[in-house]
Design a protein around this motif. Structure first.
Motif: not given
Length: 547
Positions: A283-285, A343-345, A350-354
């Motif tokens: 999302r929003g990467v 930016k982004g997710e 379910g785990t945000d890697l960023r």
């Protein structure tokens, strides 16, 4: 007189191999204005033949008999200085792997200018370099000429190589898989450019390829090679539509046809329903590259990825297609943390890697694996194949004996001899190196496989085997794949959904049946219309292919 005539050429292999000769007693000819396509499996001797013509064989591969005549002159009898004068000016070659053929510490514009200067055309370099880069459809030629090879995508590097080879409009052009790394629109533009120069200058072309769509698009004649020998030659239409040799029949039988929307739907139904739980969500990467600036120039900003939101569910294969430089590989590298987005997710189960630290990211390395586009650059040249494949599992706690057993099994699966585990990457052909990269990724038994052009360097028969292998692994292990490819036939064969990227954004996302049957975006329609050889349908050879 033929422009090029090869008579009884034999090149020996070092002792201890599976055969005594790389090529054995081959004879070929190319006339002015003719395009000869040489096809065959990886390791069949196609590239050895091309390198012998250029005088680029290593000492370990000596020419033991035969002649190579160019405009009546035996190239094998020329002194090195005389051969250097011919290379680039009268005979030019487009190499298979641009990253290893380009100088990594020279700007690409300087490399093209050097080729012009060495052959006495340096005065026109300032004008000619941007013209050549524009001719191969590279964006912003003036800025790109100041870039280094590592800053370009694989397809862009290949186009730089093509521009360099065409710079002096040679009499003979040897093209070793020149469109392998290119998307279909650029592929068609390059093929048209080569045909234009061929017709305008009477250039003879020897075109090495495994893509029968390309053969159908441009070839006047075809030569089929197997195990270092030519097994069939003839006019392109005859070989493509009425192949005589069992090996030629087997190759053409492995070519995927261009599917209709109904066929794509049937293929998707055969793969079964997809699970609903999400494995990967982006999302929003956003990723922006900035280069230049400082004291001497204006900075250049490239928005490589934006508006690239998608969800991958368990067991699904999502195909990511688009032009070279559209952001496909950058998005993949953001997912595996080889590139850090601004930016982004990027959520994996379910785990945000960023935002993860390097230590927190380590457990995810085994679960997410990537097959890279350039197999030579991604394999350690100082380590054996066995070490390359076993390193990952052993790092994550697998015993050496189990890792070695797994490596042998995987080499068999990708159609390589397990005895090759003691060899180094440079001892393999480009297609064989790509298979090693696939085996290395699968050795970790990942949950998510990101495959960046995993079969682009493979001949059609091995390509079919690898795609069947990936489909089988997906079925048995519930493997989820993000499959990056420029070959829409391949995408239709293996993908459940297709995401089309253009200039960093996903412009169309839908089921394979919808994208192939009723494309909505103008760019998607352009991609489908640009597939080389779309008008050729492989003949039905069922029941006639030798086992």
């Amino acid at each position: 007189m033929s422009l090029l005539s090869i008579e009884g050429l034999t090149v020996a292999l070092p002792p201890g191999g599976d055969r005594p000769h790389a090529i054995a007693d081959i004879s070929l000819s190319v006339d002015p204005g003719e395009i000869l396509c040489v096809v065959g499996e990886s390791g069949s001797g196609k590239s050895i033949t091309a390198n012998a013509m250029m005088g680029l064989l290593p000492k370990s591969l000596p020419v033991t008999s035969g002649r190579i005549r160019f405009e009546g002159t035996d190239l094998l009898a020329l002194e090195p200085e005389a051969m250097r004068r011919l290379r680039g000016a009268r005979i030019a070659m487009i190499f298979q792997e641009p990253m290893t053929a380009l100088n990594p510490v020279m700007r690409v514009g300087d490399q093209i200018a050097e080729a012009l200067r060495v052959h006495g055309a340096g005065r026109d370099a300032a004008r000619r370099v941007p013209e050549l880069l524009a001719a191969v459809n590279l964006p912003d030629p003036e800025a790109l000429a100041r870039s280094y090879p590592f800053r370009l995508s694989g397809g862009q590097r290949q186009r730089v190589m093509i521009a360099m080879a065409l710079a002096l409009e040679p009499a003979l052009l040897i093209a070793d898989e020149p469109t392998t790394a290119l998307d279909v629109t650029t592929q068609m533009q390059i093929l048209r450019l080569i045909k234009e120069i061929q017709s305008r200058r009477g250039t003879g072309v020897m075109f090495v390829t495994h893509d029968f769509g390309v053969v159908a698009e441009i070839a006047d004649r075809v030569a089929v090679m197997q195990h270092g020998r030519i097994v069939e030659t003839g006019p392109a239409k005859e070989v493509l539509n009425h192949p005589q040799h069992p090996y030629t029949r087997a190759l053409i039988a492995a070519v995927p046809g261009f599917p209709s929307g109904e066929q794509a739907t049937a293929a998707s139904d055969a793969r079964g329903p997809m699970a609903k739980d999400a494995v990967l969500v982006t999302r929003g990467v956003e990723k922006t590259y900035r280069r230049g600036g400082g004291w001497f120039g204006k900075p250049v900003t490239l928005r490589a990825v934006h508006d690239a939101d998608f969800t991958l569910t368990r067991g699904e294969t999502l195909g990511l297609v688009g032009e070279s430089g559209s952001g496909k590989s950058t998005l993949a590298r953001c997912i595996v943390r080889l590139v850090e987005p601004e930016k982004g997710e990027i959520a994996f189960h379910g785990t945000d890697l960023r935002p993860l630290t390097r230590i927190a990211w380590k457990p995810f390395r085994r679960r997410i694996q990537m097959v890279f586009q350039d197999p030579f650059a991604s394999l350690n040249p100082r380590r054996t194949v066995g070490d390359i494949i076993t390193e990952g599992p052993m790092t994550h706690g697998v015993s050496r004996s189990e890792a070695l057993d797994r490596a042998r099994d995987l080499l068999r699966l990708v159609q390589l001899d397990p005895g090759a585990m003691g060899r180094y990457p440079h001892e393999f052909s480009g297609g064989q190196r790509q298979r090693i990269g696939i085996a290395r990724a699968l050795a970790m038994r990942p949950e998510l496989l990101i495959a960046d052009e995993p079969v682009s360097a493979l001949d059609v028969s091995v390509q079919a085997q690898v795609l069947d292998l990936l489909a089988d692994i997906r079925k048995r292990l519930g493997l989820t794949m993000l499959f990056i490819t420029h070959d829409l036939r391949v995408a239709a064969q293996i993908c459940d959904r297709i995401a089309v990227m253009q200039r960093g954004a996903i412009v169309e996302l839908g089921s394979t049946a919808q994208v192939f049957g009723t494309p909505q975006h103008a760019y998607t329609k352009q991609l489908l219309e640009s597939i080389p050889g779309r008008g050729w349908t492989p003949p039905d050879l069922s029941g006639t292919v030798a086992a």
